[in-house]
Design an enzyme around this catalytic site. Structure first.
Site, PDB file in Angstrom:
ATOM      1  N   LYS A 178      24.543 -11.641 -25.124  1.00 30.50           N
ATOM      2  CA  LYS A 178      23.468 -11.756 -24.136  1.00 30.50           C
ATOM      3  C   LYS A 178      22.659 -13.023 -24.402  1.00 30.50           C
ATOM      4  CE  LYS A 178      19.207 -10.601 -23.859  1.00 30.50           C
ATOM      5  NZ  LYS A 178      18.574 -11.604 -22.967  1.00 30.50           N
ATOM      6  N   GLY A 230      16.030 -14.781 -33.067  1.00 29.37           N
ATOM      7  CA  GLY A 230      14.836 -14.721 -32.228  1.00 29.37           C
ATOM      8  C   GLY A 230      13.603 -14.420 -33.048  1.00 29.37           C
ATOM      9  N   SER A 231      12.639 -13.779 -32.428  1.00 33.40           N
ATOM     10  CA  SER A 231      11.349 -13.564 -33.080  1.00 33.40           C
ATOM     11  C   SER A 231      11.423 -12.459 -34.125  1.00 33.40           C
ATOM     12  CB  SER A 231      10.291 -13.192 -32.032  1.00 33.40           C
ATOM     13  OG  SER A 231      10.537 -11.888 -31.521  1.00 33.40           O
ATOM     14  N   THR A 232      10.517 -12.542 -35.097  1.00 34.57           N
ATOM     15  CA  THR A 232      10.440 -11.523 -36.144  1.00 34.57           C
ATOM     16  C   THR A 232      10.076 -10.163 -35.551  1.00 34.57           C
ATOM     17  OG1 THR A 232       9.878 -13.160 -37.835  1.00 34.57           O
ATOM     18  CG2 THR A 232       9.241 -10.873 -38.269  1.00 34.57           C
ATOM     19  N   GLU A 233       9.222 -10.151 -34.517  1.00 41.79           N
ATOM     20  CA  GLU A 233       8.807  -8.893 -33.911  1.00 41.79           C
ATOM     21  C   GLU A 233      10.010  -8.140 -33.332  1.00 41.79           C
ATOM     22  OE1 GLU A 233       5.626 -11.516 -34.557  1.00 41.79           O
ATOM     23  OE2 GLU A 233       7.365 -11.869 -33.260  1.00 41.79           O
ATOM     24  N   GLY A 235      13.112  -8.706 -34.138  1.00 41.36           N
ATOM     25  CA  GLY A 235      13.994  -8.417 -35.265  1.00 41.36           C
ATOM     26  C   GLY A 235      13.649  -7.106 -35.947  1.00 41.36           C
ATOM     27  N   GLU A 252      18.350 -13.636 -37.805  1.00 41.22           N
ATOM     28  CA  GLU A 252      17.800 -14.961 -38.109  1.00 41.22           C
ATOM     29  C   GLU A 252      16.527 -15.079 -37.282  1.00 41.22           C
ATOM     30  OE1 GLU A 252      16.539 -18.403 -37.567  1.00 41.22           O
ATOM     31  OE2 GLU A 252      18.450 -18.950 -36.628  1.00 41.22           O
TER      32      GLU A 252
END
Length: 477
Positions: A178, A230-233, A235, A252
């Site tokens: 995606k 992408g973002s830590t949130e 993740g 990552e």
């Protein structure tokens, strides 16, 4: 300073269709979700209508990938390699078309998409094609996992696709990918390349959509492997959702990299590295050197030189070959950059940007430096993901390391010094996955990349990148 005449790259080299469907089982099909538009962030013009994949569409893609896995995984590695080599060569042949499309959909300067992104994309497919028949020597087993569900970001759309798909296919897995909703076009052109390369149907499937589509991919019970950049949130959400499922995961995530400049560093070289570290790709880089730690004794001289250099950067049309700073990818990202920059001023840091004309249309933010930054400031702790540099000073190497490590992230760092002993001493103490010596933002398909702490886990690239797509429990080590 001399004025540069416009040197635009031609848009005519790429044919953008009015609308795009999903790529499932080797064919483009309609999506059952609500279609959305993708726009050019430099002008806000609509580029195309994009199909949105529902959970049912994702299910069909996973079914196609599962069916294709039976034959793809059984294929000799040398045969899989032929497809990867073919894809790599087609990418090289269509590199100009891909670069223009990337700059139109993403906003990055054509010089970067043409000279950095596309050569690396092809190199990753060439590199992992070479591994396809040598997996027994990698040390991670030879048995593929199955269906890989992959979700990629908008900052390096085609490069992140290559990082994910090339090792997955080399190891014998099939893929449901995606792309980010703001930058789907090069992934959909890659689907055409898969057709052109006669890749067996179902080996690569591309489903477009927003977060709901990504969640459907990640949470599908027949997906064996999840790869996310992408973002830590997000993740964290993915880590929670797959916990206990047995799915193999690589994440990552975000970063807040320190770029450390010691007093003995070659300053002109360091200035170029600082500029490349934070203003490359408009700062839309997870490993961007967004915190500059400069030794107190040279801080004034370095900042004066850095400001002179920023005064020469050109911001404008991403398709102009003279452009250094392109457009911010979306209105939402521009709002986040503005909000954090305003917070920096409110907390007492001093803001500086060079004089530059900002286009009336599109999403733009000038290269910005903050001095007088404290470690407690939001601009020193939160990932801005834009062309904003926070400057802090230090007196001793120990203080530099302490400040560099004072972050929840641990993706990358840079060290500038002429002394090899100081370089190695510093690198040994930095808690970061990738450390650059007298350079920054250098990538190579043979070198692993990944982070620690809130920057995620797992490695992509190099021999280490194979581990994420192989089952080491198969007894073939």
């Amino acid at each position: 300073m001399f004025e540069y005449a416009p040197a635009p790259e031609s848009r005519d080299v790429v044919d953008i269709k009015p609308s795009y469907g999903l790529f499932v089982n080797g064919e483009f099909v309609d999506g059952s979700g609500s279609a959305f538009k993708t726009i050019n962030p430099a002008s806000e013009e609509k580029l195309a209508e994009i199909a949105a994949a529902s959970a049912a569409d994702v299910d069909l893609a996973v079914q196609a990938a599962r069916k294709a896995f039976t034959t793809w995984s059984a294929m000799p590695g040398a045969e899989r390699a032929k497809y990867l080599f073919r894809i790599a060569r087609i990418i090289q042949e269509r590199a100009r078309e891909l670069a223009v499309l990337e700059s139109l959909d993403n906003g990055k300067p054509i010089r970067e998409s043409r000279d950095v992104d596309l050569p690396l994309v092809a190199a990753h497919f060439f590199y992992y094609a070479g591994w396809a028949d040598k997996l027994q020597y990698a040390g991670y087993g030879t048995r593929p996992l199955g269906v890989a569900g992959q979700v990629i970001p908008w900052n390096f759309p085609l490069l992140m696709l290559a990082w994910k798909i090339a090792p997955a296919l080399a190891c014998g897995n099939t893929v449901v990918l995606k792309p980010a909703e703001t930058t789907p076009l090069t992934a959909l052109l890659f689907a055409e390349i898969c057709q052109q390369a006669d890749l067996p149907p179902g080996v690569v499937n591309i489903v477009t959509g927003a977060g709901e589509t990504g969640a459907a991919v990640v949470n599908h019970p027949d997906v064996d492997k999840v790869a996310f950049t992408g973002s830590t949130e997000v993740g964290r959400l993915i880590a929670r959702s797959v916990a206990g499922t047995g799915k193999k995961v690589t994440l990552e995530l975000g970063g807040k990299a320190a770029n450390i400049v010691y007093e003995d560093a070659a300053l002109d070289q360091a200035v170029e590295g600082i500029v490349n570290g934070i203003f490359f790709n408009q700062g839309h880089v997870c490993c961007a050197g967004s915190r500059l730690l400069v030794q107190e004794s040279i801080a004034g001289e370095l900042l004066a030189s850095l400001k002179r250099r920023l005064g020469t950067l050109r911001m404008g049309d991403p398709l102009d070959k003279n452009t250094d700073i392109g457009a911010i990818n979306s209105a939402a990202q521009l709002a986040k950059i503005r909000e954090l920059s305003d917070a920096g001023e409110q907390e007492g840091a001093e803001r500086w940007s060079p004089a530059c004309a900002i286009p009336a249309q599109g999403f733009w933010f000038p290269p910005t430096i903050f001095t007088g930054v404290a470690q407690s400031h939001r601009i020193a702790r939160e990932e801005i993901f834009g062309p904003v540099l926070s400057v802090l000073t230090f007196r001793t190497p120990a203080e530099a390391v302490e400040k560099a490590n004072n972050t929840p992230f641990g993706l990358s760092a840079g060290v500038w010094t002429e002394k090899a002993s100081l370089m190695l001493w510093t690198a040994d103490r930095l808690r970061a996955g990738v450390i650059w010596s007298n350079t920054f933002n250098r990538f190579d398909p043979t070198s692993p990349f990944g982070g620690y702490k809130e920057s995620g886990y797992g490695r992509e690239g190099g021999r280490h990148g194979l581990e994420a797509y192989l089952d080491a429990r198969d007894g073939s080590l």
